[in-house]
Design a protein around this motif. Structure first.
Motif, mmCIF file in Angstrom:
data_model
loop_
_atom_site.group_PDB
_atom_site.id
_atom_site.type_symbol
_atom_site.label_atom_id
_atom_site.label_comp_id
_atom_site.label_asym_id
_atom_site.label_seq_id
_atom_site.Cartn_x
_atom_site.Cartn_y
_atom_site.Cartn_z
ATOM 1 N N UNK A 95 0.841 -1.205 0.000
ATOM 2 C CA UNK A 95 0.000 0.000 0.000
ATOM 3 C C UNK A 95 0.878 1.259 0.000
ATOM 4 N N UNK A 96 1.986 1.203 0.745
ATOM 5 C CA UNK A 96 2.909 2.340 0.799
ATOM 6 C C UNK A 96 3.515 2.594 -0.578
ATOM 7 N N UNK A 97 3.893 1.517 -1.271
ATOM 8 C CA UNK A 97 4.473 1.676 -2.619
ATOM 9 C C UNK A 97 3.428 2.248 -3.573
ATOM 10 N N UNK A 98 2.205 1.715 -3.499
ATOM 11 C CA UNK A 98 1.142 2.207 -4.374
ATOM 12 C C UNK A 98 0.840 3.678 -4.132
ATOM 13 N N UNK A 99 0.726 4.056 -2.859
ATOM 14 C CA UNK A 99 0.431 5.454 -2.524
ATOM 15 C C UNK A 99 1.545 6.391 -2.943
ATOM 16 N N UNK A 100 2.791 5.985 -2.633
ATOM 17 C CA UNK A 100 3.934 6.833 -3.016
ATOM 18 C C UNK A 100 4.044 6.916 -4.536
ATOM 19 N N UNK A 101 3.760 5.797 -5.212
ATOM 20 C CA UNK A 101 3.797 5.797 -6.683
ATOM 21 C C UNK A 101 2.737 6.715 -7.264
ATOM 22 N N UNK A 102 1.525 6.641 -6.708
ATOM 23 C CA UNK A 102 0.443 7.506 -7.191
ATOM 24 C C UNK A 102 0.792 8.974 -6.990
#
Lengths: 201, 198
Positions: A95-102
């Motif tokens: 979730x952290x990777x997805x949020x930071x990526x977004x």
């Protein structure tokens, strides 16, 4: 040594906070010359404002990325909270990777639009080649926030991958040390109450 | 690598390809009827394809080409690298996140343009349409998220044997049912006693 997960959490929250704060700051302004007094239109991720105030009325920003930035920052914050719980931490890390990526994607997109705006102004399509675009603090906050968020998300993965590799190593070779008492001795077990002849045969 | 993750890797490639293709399709178009003539503006994410307004109206390119291609590159690279370096799987999530951010921003910008055209109160009506490029970008982002999740490693369950091994120093050894010649028989080897020749 400071816990890597804690550093990752701090960086993720810091990145999210900077980006959220940056969305409310002025990101860039366009200065239009030749109106007697220069007309400066500044924009945040939410609204555009003009200086002097008797210029065009405030209106929603053209590249209105306020909500996407806030939502991705919230996703990052939630990811940190989830990562703090060991049993569901495996959900928090992706979730952290997805949020930071977004967040990075939104900021990358926004920077691309501002650069395009700068190109249009520089080309003189607005009717005056002296018009200028200035980058302001909000834009830098967004970029720094996105980079810090990505670093935090990358750090959050370290422990996860190390834990993942350990069971794979176990599959390779297993060496068991047997206790000497359990082994059959080379010349067999002594059978009690047996005559000597049978033993020697 | 499990079938699920291979399927995820293939879908990551599909999403990346769709994202790149989306940048070359029409992102949006604006059309109006003026004195019996149809004036139209069309743009991809890279360049203006058609501008009957000849720059009089400040329509321009929504530049999502570079971010979308960057996201697609991250996804494709991670899918390739993950076959050798399992840790690279995280890259597909990062790429999917980037793609979602870009798609969301593109849609938001289009919506802002619609609002501004409405507030313009122009005597003629402007019809703004979302192009195939933005639609495909949204689809690519959706597939990207699903594929990235499939591509990840689920946490392993702790096997009951492992739990038992952790609980105490009990080790169960499996011994072959058919012993080979190298093993010592249970009653040992017979000792050869040679007769004395007195």
């Amino acid at each position: 040594m400071i816990d890597r997960q804690r550093v990752a959490g701090i960086l993720l929250v810091l990145g999210a906070g900077l980006a959220a704060a940056g969305s409310f700051q002025r990101t860039f302004s366009t200065v239009y010359r030749g109106y007697g007094q220069d007309l400066t239109i500044s924009t945040t991720l939410w609204v555009t404002t003009s200086d002097p105030v008797d210029g065009p009325p405030d209106q929603p920003a053209f590249y209105a990325a306020g909500w996407p930035v806030i939502v991705s920052a919230l996703v990052m914050a939630v990811a940190v909270a989830v990562m703090a719980r060991e049993r569901i931490a495996f959900v928090g890390r992706p979730l952290a990777v997805g949020g930071a990526g977004a967040l990075a994607g939104i900021v990358f997109f926004y920077v691309a639009q501002v650069r395009r705006q700068e190109e249009i102004i520089a080309s003189g399509r607005t009717g005056n080649v002296q018009d200028e675009v200035h980058y302001l603090g909000g834009l830098y906050l967004l970029v720094v926030g996105a980079i810090i968020g990505l670093v935090g998300a990358a750090l959050a993965q370290q422990r996860y991958q190390r834990q993942e590799q350990e069971p794979e190593q176990e599959d390779e070779v297993v060496v068991h040390q047997l206790d000497s008492d359990d082994d059959t001795p080379p010349f067999g077990l002594v059978i009690p109450n047996d005559d000597e002849q049978q033993e020697t045969r | 690598m499990s079938t699920r993750r291979v399927f995820g890797a293939v879908l990551v490639f599909v999403a990346a390809g769709l994202a790149v293709a989306a940048t070359f399709l029409t992102a949006y178009s604006v059309q109006t009827e003026l004195q019996g003539r149809t004036l139209r503006f069309e743009a991809t994410s890279w360049a203006v394809e058609r501008d009957d307004f000849r720059g009089l109206l400040m329509f321009g390119v929504i530049k999502f080409g570079e971010p979308a291609v960057a996201a697609a590159l991250v996804m494709a690279l991670s899918a390739v690298l993950a076959f050798r370096v399992p840790a690279a799987r995280v890259g597909s999530l990062l790429g999917a996140g980037l793609l979602v951010g870009v798609a969301w921003s593109a849609v938001g910008t289009l919506q802002a343009m619609v609002d501004q055209l409405r507030e313009l109160n122009a005597p003629v009506r402007f019809d703004l349409e979302q192009g195939d490029g933005v639609t495909l970008l949204i689809v690519a982002a959706g597939i990207g998220v699903v594929s990235a999740v499939l591509h990840q490693e689920l946490p392993r369950r702790v096997a009951p044997e492992a739990e038992a091994a952790e609980a105490g120093p009990v080790v169960i050894h499996q011994i072959d049912d058919e012993p080979d010649d190298t093993e010592t028989p249970p009653y040992g080897y017979p000792v050869i006693v040679e007769p004395k020749n007195d």
